[in-house]
Design an enzyme around this catalytic site. Structure first.
Site, PDB file in Angstrom:
ATOM      1  N   HIS A 242      -2.398  11.476  52.683  1.00 60.09           N
ATOM      2  CA  HIS A 242      -1.946  12.242  51.511  1.00 60.09           C
ATOM      3  C   HIS A 242      -2.509  13.667  51.480  1.00 60.09           C
ATOM      4  O   HIS A 242      -2.282  14.386  50.507  1.00 60.09           O
ATOM      5  CB  HIS A 242      -2.334  11.523  50.213  1.00 60.09           C
ATOM      6  CG  HIS A 242      -1.790  10.127  50.098  1.00 60.09           C
ATOM      7  ND1 HIS A 242      -0.461   9.820  50.303  1.00 60.09           N
ATOM      8  CD2 HIS A 242      -2.404   8.947  49.808  1.00 60.09           C
ATOM      9  CE1 HIS A 242      -0.282   8.508  50.141  1.00 60.09           C
ATOM     10  NE2 HIS A 242      -1.452   7.961  49.843  1.00 60.09           N
TER      11      HIS A 242
HETATM   12 ZN   LIG Z   1      -2.180   3.391  50.449  1.00 63.02          ZN
END
Ligand SMILES: [Zn+2]
Length: 300
Positions: free
Chosen positions: A121
């Site tokens: 992320h």
């Molecule tokens: Zn995850």
């Protein structure tokens, strides 16, 4: 001795205290692999922290500077969703060095295994969802820079979409990104991967393995020089941040499928762990240890 090294450093523990992200899992996995006599102390190797030159091939200098000097804004810390500390930053740099070492090992030994990493992320200029810097992207750029690989493939089986990976490699024909994830889950914005497999809530073992098999068959025609496998433990049915319904057997079948598919085409695999938030952290540890066992079995 195992046929591949286990890359690990005690500094992987991000010292997050009582957080939903059990960063102590790395230490627990190291302990369990020894306790079960799966591995010996000599099977483990400690990485060095990633160099700033490596990190800066992917990340914005301002973001790196603010991480290293403890000058993130309050909004940046909220988005990262973990408390700021010097140990946290050092943990990310160490785990990233570990992913690069595991990737180098994979090129020599067919499988490389980092007991950490998978920070999918992280974006070039910000972090989010417990991910400060993108270890896999940093490793890919380092190996490409050294001319050790041309094409890489990222097989992301964490339950959450690999948004940072997709954004970083958008439009880059040298990297094929494949993300198999729960559609109705974080992150709300999912920049397109080359191949996105959107799974509905509650998907069980058989459908998951079928969809993964289909996606891998298409993806492997890309003929990568190296696969990075994000072996997230969070598609597990008891996960607190996941909404799929895989069993431990299903997850081990997933690991086997990835290893066997890549190795059948003589493509090496570098494993990183990514997420895992089972109600019982022991389950998360078991799932990650099972990935190491599947890796060993795939080489036999
Ligand atoms: Zn995850």
């Amino acid at each position: 001795m195992l046929p591949f090294q286990l890359v690990y450093h005690p500094g992987y523990d991000l010292n997050l205290g009582d957080h939903v992200f059990p960063a102590r899992k790395y230490r627990l996995i190291h302990h369990r692999l020894l306790e079960d006599r799966f591995a010996e102390p000599a099977d483990f190797v400690e990485p060095k922290a990633a160099s700033d030159d490596d990190v800066l091939r992917v990340h914005d200098p301002g973001w790196v500077h603010r991480l290293q000097t403890g000058t993130l804004t309050a909004a940046e810390i909220v988005k990262l969703e973990i408390p700021y500390s010097r140990e946290m930053v050092e943990g990310f740099w160490l785990a990233t060095g570990g992913t690069l070492l595991a990737a180098r090992n994979a090129l020599r030994q067919r499988i490389g295994f980092n007991i950490g990493g998978g920070f999918h992320h992280a974006f070039p200029a910000h972090g989010e969802g417990f991910c400060a810097i993108h270890d896999v992207a940093i490793a890919i750029r380092a190996l490409q820079n050294e001319r050790l690989i041309k094409k890489a493939m990222v097989v992301d089986c964490d339950v959450h979409h690999g948004n940072g990976t997709a954004a970083i490699f958008s439009g880059d024909r040298s990297v094929l990104t494949l993300s198999l994830h729960q559609l109705n889950n974080y992150p709300s914005q999912k920049p397109p991967s080359v191949i996105d497999v959107n799974l509905l809530d509650g998907v069980e073992d058989a459908e998951y393995l079928d969809r993964l098999d289909g996606a891998l068959k298409v993806a492997m025609s890309f003929a990568p020089d190296l696969v990075f496998y994000l072996a997230g433990a969070d598609p597990y049915r008891e996960d607190q941040l996941g909404g799929l319904s895989l069993t431990m057997d299903g997850l081990q079948g997933r690991d086997q499928l990835v290893f066997e598919t890549a190795l059948a085409q003589a493509v090496p695999v570098a494993v990183v762990l990514a997420g895992g938030y089972a109600r019982d952290t022991d389950d998360t540890v078991t799932i990650h240890c099972n990935t190491a066992k599947a890796a060993r079995d795939a080489l036999q």
